[in-house]
Design an enzyme around this catalytic site. Structure first.
Site, PDB file in Angstrom:
ATOM      1  N   ASN A 130       0.882  -1.175   0.000  1.00  0.00           N
ATOM      2  CA  ASN A 130       0.000   0.000   0.000  1.00  0.00           C
ATOM      3  C   ASN A 130       0.920   1.225   0.000  1.00  0.00           C
ATOM      4  O   ASN A 130       1.394   1.642   1.055  1.00  0.00           O
ATOM      5  CB  ASN A 130      -0.884  -0.060   1.250  1.00  0.00           C
ATOM      6  CG  ASN A 130      -1.829   1.119   1.352  1.00  0.00           C
ATOM      7  OD1 ASN A 130      -1.800   2.033   0.527  1.00  0.00           O
ATOM      8  ND2 ASN A 130      -2.647   1.113   2.385  1.00  0.00           N
ATOM      9  N   ARG A 170      -8.375  17.323   4.856  1.00  0.00           N
ATOM     10  CA  ARG A 170      -9.189  17.659   3.669  1.00  0.00           C
ATOM     11  C   ARG A 170     -10.558  18.158   4.123  1.00  0.00           C
ATOM     12  O   ARG A 170     -11.081  17.690   5.124  1.00  0.00           O
ATOM     13  CB  ARG A 170      -9.349  16.419   2.788  1.00  0.00           C
ATOM     14  CG  ARG A 170      -8.064  15.973   2.140  1.00  0.00           C
ATOM     15  CD  ARG A 170      -8.213  14.618   1.461  1.00  0.00           C
ATOM     16  NE  ARG A 170      -7.488  13.580   2.163  1.00  0.00           N
ATOM     17  CZ  ARG A 170      -7.682  12.270   1.993  1.00  0.00           C
ATOM     18  NH1 ARG A 170      -8.583  11.833   1.143  1.00  0.00           N
ATOM     19  NH2 ARG A 170      -6.976  11.387   2.678  1.00  0.00           N
ATOM     20  N   HIS A 210     -12.268   4.247  -0.650  1.00  0.00           N
ATOM     21  CA  HIS A 210     -12.268   3.354   0.525  1.00  0.00           C
ATOM     22  C   HIS A 210     -13.022   2.050   0.247  1.00  0.00           C
ATOM     23  O   HIS A 210     -13.534   1.398   1.164  1.00  0.00           O
ATOM     24  CB  HIS A 210     -12.889   4.034   1.771  1.00  0.00           C
ATOM     25  CG  HIS A 210     -12.068   5.166   2.316  1.00  0.00           C
ATOM     26  ND1 HIS A 210     -12.606   6.391   2.653  1.00  0.00           N
ATOM     27  CD2 HIS A 210     -10.755   5.258   2.586  1.00  0.00           C
ATOM     28  CE1 HIS A 210     -11.650   7.186   3.093  1.00  0.00           C
ATOM     29  NE2 HIS A 210     -10.516   6.522   3.063  1.00  0.00           N
ATOM     30  N   ARG A 257      -2.577  -2.015  -3.449  1.00  0.00           N
ATOM     31  CA  ARG A 257      -3.699  -1.093  -3.361  1.00  0.00           C
ATOM     32  C   ARG A 257      -3.482  -0.024  -4.430  1.00  0.00           C
ATOM     33  O   ARG A 257      -2.432   0.611  -4.472  1.00  0.00           O
ATOM     34  CB  ARG A 257      -3.723  -0.453  -1.993  1.00  0.00           C
ATOM     35  CG  ARG A 257      -4.855   0.505  -1.844  1.00  0.00           C
ATOM     36  CD  ARG A 257      -4.856   1.066  -0.464  1.00  0.00           C
ATOM     37  NE  ARG A 257      -6.074   1.811  -0.234  1.00  0.00           N
ATOM     38  CZ  ARG A 257      -6.385   2.315   0.937  1.00  0.00           C
ATOM     39  NH1 ARG A 257      -5.589   2.142   1.958  1.00  0.00           N
ATOM     40  NH2 ARG A 257      -7.491   2.989   1.080  1.00  0.00           N
TER      41      ARG A 257
END
Ligand code: ADP
Length: 405
Positions: A8, A240, A180, A92
């Site tokens: 990842n 964010r 996600h 990922r």
């Protein structure tokens, strides 16, 4: 033992896990590690399945200036210290564009396709592709599998998938993707085991980590997400903003003369809990800080999660269960309690004692909507997908592991 490596690769860290595939085809986590501080204060840490430390090693910044160098360091450490038979690598990958609705075995053509989505996720996609390219050159025979954050949401209706902008932009890929997805897929599977009846109903999953989003599941399938074209939309995150009137972006560009790069920094690194509080992007820091600005940032987060729960319940036409997951959702009993309070009007009867005790079910039996805490495991999901794409030769007796796809 045959093993699967899960990678990842983020913007300043590379996380990795090694899973063994036992004789029954079941997955066992053997190693969990990461290199973080890439280019600034690189450090390789890894632990075994019993949590004992395997390595904790700092590097000079110029030794690990970027993601490919970090991958090389991880690969070197694994080669020198571990003896197992690597049969596949699962990655990922944040963006599968409109094309990929499931994991895919990687070859040069797939990499070329995924390269086209760099502009859709400029901060993440290049780092996801870097280790894939490195391994494709170094070990061309090794199975590599790309697992996408977007894939789980590709079954959304055309209405859910659209922005109300001219259609030619939709055609070129400006759509509401949702992210996600690996986390939601894992949680949907776990919920089927924990609460099979609720899992077939209308469920909202709140993935509340440093990145945060919420997903509406109907019978275990994603039908709506708070995130859209990028991972900026939806609920506020560590750095964010979540939902933002695009007029604000126009104002910053035209009236404030902000450059695209400065705007990108503002939206990805300086907003959210950090921007609101001016203190920290970490929920733990805010919860333990008595400054009213810290409290305001937490209030805002809780308010927006509640607001978005209403939106997703509308997409589902009602609600049977609400699930908390990821760093904040799994660990902060206080934030869970405060969000549960916002859900009272749905018919939630909150079980404060079960919540404080860290139980998986945190609503009372009479609750119309059941509340759960389900720890996510995106890496296990990637390992499962990778195992599923292994040629039968290596994945002896694969039936022992429940396969995701
Ligand atoms: P990511 O994988 O997106 O980096 P995580 O799912 O690991 O994020 O979540 C990280 C966030 O979880 C941290 O920034 C922190 O705010 C929050 N967190 C972790 N533990 C706790 C806790 N005990 N209480 C409150 N927040 C927590």
């Amino acid at each position: 033992m045959d093993t699967i490596l899960v990678v990842n690769a983020g913007s300043s860290s590379v996380k990795f896990q090694v899973f063994g595939v036992d004789v029954n085809g079941a997955l066992q986590r053997l190693i969990k590690g990461q290199i973080d501080g890439i280019g600034t204060k690189p450090r390789l840490v890894a632990e075994a399945s019993d949590k004992s430390s395997l390595v904790n090693k700092p590097y000079a910044p110029d030794m690990i200036p970027d993601v490919p160098a970090a991958i090389a360091a991880v690969a070197g450490w694994l080669r020198e210290t571990q003896t197992f038979n690597l049969v596949a690598v699962g990655h990922r990958v944040v963006h599968g564009g409109p094309e990929y609705d499931r994991p895919v075995a990687i070859d040069h053509a797939v990499v070329a396709n995924l390269d086209r989505y760099v502009s859709l996720a400029p901060l993440h996609q290049p780092n996801n592709l870097a280790p894939i390219r490195t391994l494709l050159t170094a070990r061309p025979e090794l199975l590599q599998v790309a697992c996408f954050d977007t894939a789980f949401h590709r079954g959304h209706s055309t209405i859910a998938d659209h922005f109300a902008i001219p259609e030619n932009l939709y055609a070129e890929g400006v759509r509401r993707y949702g992210f996600h997805g690996l986390s939601y897929e894992y949680v949907a599977e776990r919920l089927r085991e924990i609460a099979p009846a609720r899992a077939t109903g209308r469920v909202i999953v709140a993935h509340l980590g440093s990145g945060a989003s919420m997903c509406a599941l109907a019978n275990g399938r994603s039908v709506e997400s708070t995130m859209g074209f990028t991972a900026l939309d939806g609920i506020p995150m560590g750095t964010r903003p979540g939902q933002l009137d695009p007029g604000v972006v126009l104002y910053l560009l035209t009236e404030k003369g902000m450059s695209p790069a400065a705007l990108q920094d503002l939206l990805y690194r300086d907003s959210g809990l950090k921007g609101l509080s001016g203190i920290s992007n970490d929920m733990r820091d805010l919860e333990s800080n008595s400054d009213p600005k810290a409290a305001f940032a937490v209030d805002y987060f809780v308010y927006r999660v509640g607001l978005n729960a209403g939106m997703l319940a509308a997409a589902l036409g009602g609600l049977d269960a609400f699930v908390f997951t990821a760093g904040i959702g799994e660990n902060s009993a206080t934030i869970r309690a405060r969000i549960a309070e916002k859900l009272t009007w749905f018919g939630v009867a909150f079980d404060a004692a079960a919540n404080a005790a860290g139980e998986p079910l945190i609503s009372r039996p009479e609750s119309r909507v059941a509340l759960y805490v389900v720890p996510t495991d995106e890496e296990l999901m990637i390992a499962r997908h990778t195992l599923a794409l292994l040629p039968k030769r290596s994945a002896r007796g694969m039936a022992g592991e429940r396969l995701a796809s």
